[in-house]
Design a protein around this motif. Structure first.
Motif, PDB file in Angstrom:
ATOM      1  N   LEU A  45      33.194  24.573  67.384  1.00  0.00           N
ATOM      2  CA  LEU A  45      33.965  23.130  68.795  1.00  0.00           C
ATOM      3  C   LEU A  45      33.122  23.142  69.520  1.00  0.00           C
ATOM      4  O   LEU A  45      32.801  21.954  69.814  1.00  0.00           O
ATOM      5  CB  LEU A  45      35.389  23.673  68.695  1.00  0.00           C
ATOM      6  CG  LEU A  45      36.681  23.642  68.056  1.00  0.00           C
ATOM      7  CD1 LEU A  45      37.460  24.842  68.265  1.00  0.00           C
ATOM      8  CD2 LEU A  45      36.386  22.358  67.588  1.00  0.00           C
ATOM      9  N   GLN A  46      32.235  23.542  69.993  1.00  0.00           N
ATOM     10  CA  GLN A  46      30.814  23.515  70.588  1.00  0.00           C
ATOM     11  C   GLN A  46      30.032  23.286  70.536  1.00  0.00           C
ATOM     12  O   GLN A  46      28.865  21.777  70.893  1.00  0.00           O
ATOM     13  CB  GLN A  46      30.602  24.556  71.051  1.00  0.00           C
ATOM     14  CG  GLN A  46      31.597  25.907  72.085  1.00  0.00           C
ATOM     15  CD  GLN A  46      31.730  27.160  71.874  1.00  0.00           C
ATOM     16  OE1 GLN A  46      30.160  28.096  71.335  1.00  0.00           O
ATOM     17  NE2 GLN A  46      31.875  27.304  73.574  1.00  0.00           N
ATOM     18  N   ILE A  47      29.599  23.036  69.114  1.00  0.00           N
ATOM     19  CA  ILE A  47      28.929  21.577  68.034  1.00  0.00           C
ATOM     20  C   ILE A  47      29.107  20.585  69.047  1.00  0.00           C
ATOM     21  O   ILE A  47      28.740  19.238  68.692  1.00  0.00           O
ATOM     22  CB  ILE A  47      28.625  22.455  66.971  1.00  0.00           C
ATOM     23  CG1 ILE A  47      27.512  23.540  66.497  1.00  0.00           C
ATOM     24  CG2 ILE A  47      27.637  21.357  66.171  1.00  0.00           C
ATOM     25  CD1 ILE A  47      27.160  23.760  65.263  1.00  0.00           C
ATOM     26  N   GLU A  48      31.087  20.350  67.834  1.00  0.00           N
ATOM     27  CA  GLU A  48      31.194  18.929  68.837  1.00  0.00           C
ATOM     28  C   GLU A  48      31.206  18.783  70.129  1.00  0.00           C
ATOM     29  O   GLU A  48      30.803  17.283  69.881  1.00  0.00           O
ATOM     30  CB  GLU A  48      32.950  18.625  67.813  1.00  0.00           C
ATOM     31  CG  GLU A  48      33.135  19.442  66.084  1.00  0.00           C
ATOM     32  CD  GLU A  48      32.657  18.282  65.863  1.00  0.00           C
ATOM     33  OE1 GLU A  48      32.059  16.550  65.915  1.00  0.00           O
ATOM     34  OE2 GLU A  48      30.939  18.327  64.823  1.00  0.00           O
ATOM     35  N   LEU A  49      31.349  19.290  70.267  1.00  0.00           N
ATOM     36  CA  LEU A  49      31.566  19.384  71.989  1.00  0.00           C
ATOM     37  C   LEU A  49      30.250  18.286  72.324  1.00  0.00           C
ATOM     38  O   LEU A  49      29.653  17.707  73.211  1.00  0.00           O
ATOM     39  CB  LEU A  49      31.794  20.282  72.856  1.00  0.00           C
ATOM     40  CG  LEU A  49      33.523  20.392  73.243  1.00  0.00           C
ATOM     41  CD1 LEU A  49      33.550  22.295  73.624  1.00  0.00           C
ATOM     42  CD2 LEU A  49      34.057  19.487  73.557  1.00  0.00           C
ATOM     43  N   VAL A  50      29.289  19.028  71.751  1.00  0.00           N
ATOM     44  CA  VAL A  50      27.404  19.018  72.017  1.00  0.00           C
ATOM     45  C   VAL A  50      27.262  17.089  71.790  1.00  0.00           C
ATOM     46  O   VAL A  50      26.957  16.816  72.566  1.00  0.00           O
ATOM     47  CB  VAL A  50      27.222  20.077  72.033  1.00  0.00           C
ATOM     48  CG1 VAL A  50      25.204  19.054  71.733  1.00  0.00           C
ATOM     49  CG2 VAL A  50      26.993  20.810  72.158  1.00  0.00           C
ATOM     50  N   LYS A  51      27.488  16.837  70.056  1.00  0.00           N
ATOM     51  CA  LYS A  51      27.714  16.129  69.267  1.00  0.00           C
ATOM     52  C   LYS A  51      28.575  14.699  70.727  1.00  0.00           C
ATOM     53  O   LYS A  51      28.338  13.680  71.000  1.00  0.00           O
ATOM     54  CB  LYS A  51      28.328  16.206  68.362  1.00  0.00           C
ATOM     55  CG  LYS A  51      27.624  16.760  67.197  1.00  0.00           C
ATOM     56  CD  LYS A  51      28.034  16.978  65.574  1.00  0.00           C
ATOM     57  CE  LYS A  51      29.068  15.260  65.602  1.00  0.00           C
ATOM     58  NZ  LYS A  51      29.455  15.425  63.638  1.00  0.00           N
ATOM     59  N   MET A  52      29.327  14.753  70.952  1.00  0.00           N
ATOM     60  CA  MET A  52      30.627  14.310  71.718  1.00  0.00           C
ATOM     61  C   MET A  52      29.551  13.498  72.840  1.00  0.00           C
ATOM     62  O   MET A  52      30.082  12.706  73.734  1.00  0.00           O
ATOM     63  CB  MET A  52      31.753  15.132  72.198  1.00  0.00           C
ATOM     64  CG  MET A  52      33.159  14.042  73.173  1.00  0.00           C
ATOM     65  SD  MET A  52      34.083  14.628  73.821  1.00  0.00           S
ATOM     66  CE  MET A  52      33.256  15.708  75.455  1.00  0.00           C
ATOM     67  N   GLN A  53      28.961  15.103  73.498  1.00  0.00           N
ATOM     68  CA  GLN A  53      28.202  14.279  75.209  1.00  0.00           C
ATOM     69  C   GLN A  53      26.721  13.414  74.199  1.00  0.00           C
ATOM     70  O   GLN A  53      26.756  12.692  75.655  1.00  0.00           O
ATOM     71  CB  GLN A  53      28.124  15.479  74.914  1.00  0.00           C
ATOM     72  CG  GLN A  53      26.846  15.587  76.783  1.00  0.00           C
ATOM     73  CD  GLN A  53      26.364  17.441  77.522  1.00  0.00           C
ATOM     74  OE1 GLN A  53      26.197  17.706  77.564  1.00  0.00           O
ATOM     75  NE2 GLN A  53      27.033  17.083  78.747  1.00  0.00           N
ATOM     76  N   THR A  54      26.258  13.364  73.064  1.00  0.00           N
ATOM     77  CA  THR A  54      25.506  12.650  72.957  1.00  0.00           C
ATOM     78  C   THR A  54      25.712  10.964  73.085  1.00  0.00           C
ATOM     79  O   THR A  54      25.691  10.435  73.714  1.00  0.00           O
ATOM     80  CB  THR A  54      24.663  13.355  71.673  1.00  0.00           C
ATOM     81  OG1 THR A  54      24.660  14.924  72.266  1.00  0.00           O
ATOM     82  CG2 THR A  54      23.921  12.762  71.447  1.00  0.00           C
TER      83      THR A  54
END
Length: 299
Positions: free
Chosen positions: A66-75
């Protein structure tokens, strides 16, 4: 030899009488021994649907995804200029700060920031109530979390007598209109209420009181709050009923288990923001026993 524990307050609180589910109990926060009646219901208090915490291995594996996805979302936010704002509310010791910390852990702090405002200054107290919060709203590409928000006036202030009944009523009438303007301006708005049971709160207060690292977290407000559980419940229910709308709904998270609560918050954000490259398999399915919407999902 261990040094004696320094208390967060120089004055002892002493035993407190409290009625829980029709049973009279005595709770002494100064006693280093946690009562058995508290220990037995730390997880299951208030009708929590699980008897044990989520296993650490399962939690950590899901958390990383989920934290990986949050980084993707921020990008994606940086590329599109999207703005996201998440309010975290709940009783004292509900886990707001810890959840926010896990959500933001790997996000770029230049465009992901947390807002935790102190009591209003004299100048702020004379302003339009919402004014001091607006100055912290996200600009282009920003992800902003609020560790408590304007909803202080929904629960804490009326319970503790920090506002008048007229101010409280005015807030309940204005908040939905205020939030409609936020959403209409294109901000992705989340309102999370982290809901915990009474024994869960007592255990967390007790842990703070007797921790050399966290005793500073236990405040006079916590002491006052312990005796006002029912008052908080009444104001919480009224607030959520009056300010839950289709455009700015309250997301209720059952948070006796911090691990499940943190994952639930992250999933809700990730399935709601339309970022590019979303990995639905990595995000996983929401746990409908833990997360829901509006008054009907409260105890």
């Amino acid at each position: 030899m261990n040094k004696p524990l320094e208390k967060s307050s120089s004055a002892e609180v002493g035993p407190m009488k409290m009625n829980i589910d029709g049973v009279e109990h005595t709770f002494d926060i100064d006693d280093p021994r946690l009562p058995e009646w508290v220990e037995a219901k730390v997880i299951t208090a208030g009708g929590f649907p699980y008897e044990k915490k989520l296993k650490r291995k399962e939690y950590e594996e899901s958390l990383e995804k989920l934290q990986i996805e949050l980084v993707k979302m921020q990008t994606w936010m940086q590329a599109t200029g999207a703005r996201v704002m998440a309010l975290f509310e709940g009783r004292d010791a509900a886990g707001k700060g810890g959840t926010i910390q896990r959500v933001r852990k790997y996000m770029n702090p230049r465009t992901a920031r947390n807002v935790a405002l102190p009591k209003p200054t004299e100048a702020e107290a004379g302003q339009w109530y919402f004014q001091r919060y607006v100055t912290h709203f996200p600009t282009r590409s920003e992800f902003v979390t609020f560790d408590r928000s304007w909803y202080n006036r929904g629960v804490v202030e009326p319970v503790m007598g920090f506002c008048t009944p007229e101010q409280h009523e005015q807030f309940l009438a204005e908040a939905p209109r205020f939030e409609q303007s936020i959403v209409m301006d294109g901000i992705h708005l989340f309102k999370f209420w982290l809901n915990i049971g009474r024994e869960t709160q007592l255990k967390r207060f007790h842990d703070r009181r007797h921790s050399l690292l966290k005793h500073w977290k236990f405040s006079p407000m916590d002491i006052a709050g312990m005796a006002k559980w029912d008052d908080y419940t009444k104001m919480r229910d009224l607030m959520i009923e009056r300010t839950h709308t289709d455009y700015a709904p309250w997301t209720i998270v059952r948070a006796n288990d911090k691990r499940r609560a943190r994952l639930a918050v992250m999933r809700r954000i990730l399935v709601s923001v339309p970022y590019a490259g979303r990995d639905t398999e990595a995000i996983g399915a929401e746990d409908e026993r833990i997360i829901g919407s509006g008054p009907d999902f409260l105890d």
